[in-house]
Scaffold this motif. Structure first.
Motif, PDB file in Angstrom:
ATOM      1  N   ASN A   1       0.828  -1.208   0.000  1.00 27.75           N
ATOM      2  CA  ASN A   1       0.000   0.000   0.000  1.00 27.75           C
ATOM      3  C   ASN A   1       0.863   1.259   0.000  1.00 27.75           C
ATOM      4  O   ASN A   1       0.542   2.252  -0.646  1.00 27.75           O
ATOM      5  CB  ASN A   1      -0.934   0.015   1.218  1.00 27.75           C
ATOM      6  N   ARG A   2       1.967   1.204   0.731  1.00 30.36           N
ATOM      7  CA  ARG A   2       2.865   2.355   0.797  1.00 30.36           C
ATOM      8  C   ARG A   2       3.708   2.497  -0.472  1.00 30.36           C
ATOM      9  O   ARG A   2       4.048   3.610  -0.876  1.00 30.36           O
ATOM     10  CB  ARG A   2       3.798   2.207   1.998  1.00 30.36           C
ATOM     11  N   HIS A   3       4.053   1.359  -1.069  1.00 24.20           N
ATOM     12  CA  HIS A   3       4.944   1.353  -2.229  1.00 24.20           C
ATOM     13  C   HIS A   3       4.359   0.451  -3.321  1.00 24.20           C
ATOM     14  O   HIS A   3       4.802  -0.687  -3.498  1.00 24.20           O
ATOM     15  CB  HIS A   3       6.340   0.854  -1.823  1.00 24.20           C
ATOM     16  N   PRO A   4       3.359   0.923  -4.052  1.00 21.89           N
ATOM     17  CA  PRO A   4       2.711   0.082  -5.073  1.00 21.89           C
ATOM     18  C   PRO A   4       3.637  -0.330  -6.203  1.00 21.89           C
ATOM     19  O   PRO A   4       3.326  -1.259  -6.946  1.00 21.89           O
ATOM     20  CB  PRO A   4       1.568   0.968  -5.585  1.00 21.89           C
ATOM     21  N   ASP A   5       4.785   0.325  -6.344  1.00 24.96           N
ATOM     22  CA  ASP A   5       5.741  -0.045  -7.393  1.00 24.96           C
ATOM     23  C   ASP A   5       6.746  -1.089  -6.916  1.00 24.96           C
ATOM     24  O   ASP A   5       7.662  -1.456  -7.650  1.00 24.96           O
ATOM     25  CB  ASP A   5       6.494   1.194  -7.884  1.00 24.96           C
ATOM     26  N   VAL A   6       6.579  -1.575  -5.703  1.00 21.01           N
ATOM     27  CA  VAL A   6       7.510  -2.564  -5.147  1.00 21.01           C
ATOM     28  C   VAL A   6       6.846  -3.947  -5.106  1.00 21.01           C
ATOM     29  O   VAL A   6       5.718  -4.087  -4.637  1.00 21.01           O
ATOM     30  CB  VAL A   6       7.954  -2.164  -3.718  1.00 21.01           C
ATOM     31  N   ALA A   7       7.564  -4.939  -5.607  1.00 17.36           N
ATOM     32  CA  ALA A   7       7.111  -6.328  -5.525  1.00 17.36           C
ATOM     33  C   ALA A   7       7.684  -6.952  -4.254  1.00 17.36           C
ATOM     34  O   ALA A   7       8.907  -7.028  -4.098  1.00 17.36           O
ATOM     35  CB  ALA A   7       7.576  -7.111  -6.749  1.00 17.36           C
ATOM     36  N   VAL A   8       6.817  -7.355  -3.336  1.00 17.19           N
ATOM     37  CA  VAL A   8       7.251  -7.978  -2.091  1.00 17.19           C
ATOM     38  C   VAL A   8       7.179  -9.495  -2.248  1.00 17.19           C
ATOM     39  O   VAL A   8       6.114 -10.044  -2.550  1.00 17.19           O
ATOM     40  CB  VAL A   8       6.381  -7.526  -0.902  1.00 17.19           C
ATOM     41  N   GLN A   9       8.296 -10.156  -2.041  1.00 18.27           N
ATOM     42  CA  GLN A   9       8.377 -11.614  -2.187  1.00 18.27           C
ATOM     43  C   GLN A   9       8.701 -12.245  -0.846  1.00 18.27           C
ATOM     44  O   GLN A   9       9.649 -11.846  -0.177  1.00 18.27           O
ATOM     45  CB  GLN A   9       9.466 -11.984  -3.200  1.00 18.27           C
ATOM     46  N   LEU A  10       7.901 -13.239  -0.442  1.00 18.61           N
ATOM     47  CA  LEU A  10       8.134 -13.945   0.816  1.00 18.61           C
ATOM     48  C   LEU A  10       8.872 -15.251   0.561  1.00 18.61           C
ATOM     49  O   LEU A  10       8.542 -15.996  -0.370  1.00 18.61           O
ATOM     50  CB  LEU A  10       6.810 -14.231   1.519  1.00 18.61           C
ATOM     51  N   ASN A  11       9.852 -15.535   1.397  1.00 16.95           N
ATOM     52  CA  ASN A  11      10.627 -16.777   1.301  1.00 16.95           C
ATOM     53  C   ASN A  11      10.606 -17.483   2.654  1.00 16.95           C
ATOM     54  O   ASN A  11      11.093 -16.930   3.641  1.00 16.95           O
ATOM     55  CB  ASN A  11      12.083 -16.478   0.914  1.00 16.95           C
ATOM     56  N   LEU A  12      10.018 -18.678   2.700  1.00 14.61           N
ATOM     57  CA  LEU A  12      10.008 -19.453   3.939  1.00 14.61           C
ATOM     58  C   LEU A  12      11.416 -19.943   4.224  1.00 14.61           C
ATOM     59  O   LEU A  12      12.044 -20.577   3.377  1.00 14.61           O
ATOM     60  CB  LEU A  12       9.038 -20.632   3.819  1.00 14.61           C
ATOM     61  N   ALA A  13      11.931 -19.625   5.399  1.00 13.71           N
ATOM     62  CA  ALA A  13      13.315 -19.968   5.750  1.00 13.71           C
ATOM     63  C   ALA A  13      13.350 -20.485   7.174  1.00 13.71           C
ATOM     64  O   ALA A  13      13.643 -19.739   8.109  1.00 13.71           O
ATOM     65  CB  ALA A  13      14.226 -18.755   5.578  1.00 13.71           C
ATOM     66  N   GLU A  14      13.029 -21.749   7.366  1.00 10.96           N
ATOM     67  CA  GLU A  14      13.098 -22.366   8.684  1.00 10.96           C
ATOM     68  C   GLU A  14      14.543 -22.749   8.991  1.00 10.96           C
ATOM     69  O   GLU A  14      15.380 -22.854   8.104  1.00 10.96           O
ATOM     70  CB  GLU A  14      12.221 -23.628   8.726  1.00 10.96           C
ATOM     71  N   GLY A  15      14.833 -22.969  10.254  1.00 11.51           N
ATOM     72  CA  GLY A  15      16.164 -23.418  10.639  1.00 11.51           C
ATOM     73  C   GLY A  15      17.096 -22.270  10.960  1.00 11.51           C
ATOM     74  O   GLY A  15      16.744 -21.100  10.822  1.00 11.51           O
ATOM     75  N   PRO A  16      18.313 -22.574  11.394  1.00 18.12           N
ATOM     76  CA  PRO A  16      19.255 -21.530  11.801  1.00 18.12           C
ATOM     77  C   PRO A  16      19.723 -20.704  10.614  1.00 18.12           C
ATOM     78  O   PRO A  16      19.829 -21.197   9.493  1.00 18.12           O
ATOM     79  CB  PRO A  16      20.415 -22.324  12.421  1.00 18.12           C
ATOM     80  N   TRP A  17      20.023 -19.425  10.864  1.00 18.71           N
ATOM     81  CA  TRP A  17      20.517 -18.557   9.805  1.00 18.71           C
ATOM     82  C   TRP A  17      21.980 -18.840   9.540  1.00 18.71           C
ATOM     83  O   TRP A  17      22.769 -19.032  10.454  1.00 18.71           O
ATOM     84  CB  TRP A  17      20.365 -17.094  10.234  1.00 18.71           C
ATOM     85  N   ASN A  18      22.366 -18.892   8.265  1.00 12.77           N
ATOM     86  CA  ASN A  18      23.789 -19.024   7.948  1.00 12.77           C
ATOM     87  C   ASN A  18      24.240 -18.106   6.821  1.00 12.77           C
ATOM     88  O   ASN A  18      25.418 -17.805   6.700  1.00 12.77           O
ATOM     89  CB  ASN A  18      24.176 -20.480   7.632  1.00 12.77           C
ATOM     90  N   GLU A  19      23.310 -17.660   5.957  1.00 16.84           N
ATOM     91  CA  GLU A  19      23.655 -16.702   4.924  1.00 16.84           C
ATOM     92  C   GLU A  19      22.384 -16.017   4.436  1.00 16.84           C
ATOM     93  O   GLU A  19      21.276 -16.500   4.658  1.00 16.84           O
ATOM     94  CB  GLU A  19      24.379 -17.370   3.753  1.00 16.84           C
ATOM     95  N   PHE A  20      22.558 -14.872   3.775  1.00 14.61           N
ATOM     96  CA  PHE A  20      21.411 -14.133   3.287  1.00 14.61           C
ATOM     97  C   PHE A  20      20.785 -14.845   2.086  1.00 14.61           C
ATOM     98  O   PHE A  20      21.466 -15.152   1.111  1.00 14.61           O
ATOM     99  CB  PHE A  20      21.814 -12.720   2.850  1.00 14.61           C
ATOM    100  N   HIS A  21      19.477 -15.105   2.196  1.00  9.80           N
ATOM    101  CA  HIS A  21      18.707 -15.560   1.044  1.00  9.80           C
ATOM    102  C   HIS A  21      17.628 -14.543   0.698  1.00  9.80           C
ATOM    103  O   HIS A  21      16.950 -14.690  -0.313  1.00  9.80           O
ATOM    104  CB  HIS A  21      18.067 -16.922   1.325  1.00  9.80           C
ATOM    105  N   SER A  22      17.461 -13.535   1.529  1.00  9.15           N
ATOM    106  CA  SER A  22      16.435 -12.513   1.332  1.00  9.15           C
ATOM    107  C   SER A  22      17.006 -11.158   1.739  1.00  9.15           C
ATOM    108  O   SER A  22      17.997 -11.072   2.461  1.00  9.15           O
ATOM    109  CB  SER A  22      15.188 -12.832   2.172  1.00  9.15           C
TER     110      SER A  22
END
Length: 294
Positions: free
Chosen positions: A116-137
């Motif tokens: 709603n704030r940024h209609p020109d932005v595509a927001v993509q969700l990525n399910l990432a369970e488990g411990p963090w080890n590197e950026f995927h998002s």
């Protein structure tokens, strides 16, 4: 730069063990796939496959490059998505990594707010369970065992909230009317597992049990919070889970606080401080903080 089509053929043959099966999967002819493999071996100077019965299997050198091939194909997929977004006149893109209970509680509101704030932005969700080890998002919501964990220097972190664990019991259970129980009081009751592997949620629970001197024995295994809660509603035992994980709560289940030393998971939002969309990332993190504490 290696041809992406050749890398796709390499990966498909590695997974299927057959040029013909890979060709069917990729909608190509077997001769085209064989040609891709031949060119790739010529370009790399490596023998990537060897015969195994009627099929093919990776050589040691082929196996050694498999993870790098996966990375190239993943990057190629992201580039394709980016180009598609630009064709649709969506000039911006923000990817958000999340774990299951954060998705249920926060992601619908967050995506609605950002789009709603940024209609020109595509927001993509990525399910990432488990411990963090590197950026995927671009932004990732992660679980830690403390409010101030040590992240690498290239990570910017924002503490969102703490999420104490609770115990779910059948609403006619002898403990159901208690405002609070300790872990040692639960030791001799049947427990229902609600997680898999050695992820952070399980580790935090087991560490708290060890501090309390409680041996963990599961009578049933459910592998998800929702399934475990429904098993509790059937009177099959109790389950211990983070407070965020109890929604939606099925009928017939009572939730009780755990006394110290109770397990607590700490939730953070992390991002790359060098990312070119810092203003958008900061706005997303601020919205997450408000959702987490609201």
């Amino acid at each position: 730069m290696y041809n992406v089509a050749h890398l796709k053929s390499f990966k498909s043959v590695a997974l299927t063990g057959s040029v013909r099966s890979a060709a069917q999967h990729l909608s190509l002819s077997p001769s085209a796939v064989s040609h891709h493999l031949k060119i790739l071996e010529q370009e790399t100077g490596l023998t990537l496959f060897q015969r195994q019965g009627r099929g093919l299997c990776l050589t040691d050198t082929g196996s050694a490059i498999m993870s790098d091939v996966d990375s190239v194909l993943e990057s190629s997929g992201r580039l394709g998505q980016r180009i598609s977004d630009l064709h649709e006149n969506r000039i911006g893109r923000l990817s958000i990594g999340y774990f299951g209970t954060a998705g249920t509680q926060w992601m619908p509101e967050l995506v609605s707010y950002l789009e709603n704030r940024h209609p020109d932005v595509a927001v993509q969700l990525n399910l990432a369970e488990g411990p963090w080890n590197e950026f995927h998002s671009d932004v990732q919501v992660v679980i830690a065992d403390s409010e101030d964990p040590v992240f690498p220097s290239q990570v910017e972190s924002h503490f969102l909230t703490e999420d104490p664990y609770v115990v779910a019991v059948p609403d006619d259970h002898p403990l159901a009317s208690r405002p609070e129980v300790s872990l040692d009081e639960l030791e001799n009751h049947p427990w229902i597992d609600n997680d898999t592997g050695d992820g952070p949620c399980r580790t935090i629970l087991f560490d708290a049990c060890a501090r309390a001197g409680v041996a963990v024995h599961f009578k049933h295994e459910a592998h998800s919070f929702a399934t475990a809660l429904h098993m509790v509603s059937r009177g099959l035992g109790l389950t211990i889970l983070p407070r965020l994980g109890v929604e939606p709560l099925p009928p017939g289940v009572a939730i009780i606080r755990l006394a110290a030393p109770e397990p607590i998971r700490f939730i953070h939002a992390i991002s790359d401080p060098g990312h070119p969309q810092q203003e958008l990332i900061e706005e997303a993190v601020t919205a997450l903080c408000e959702l987490a504490t609201g």
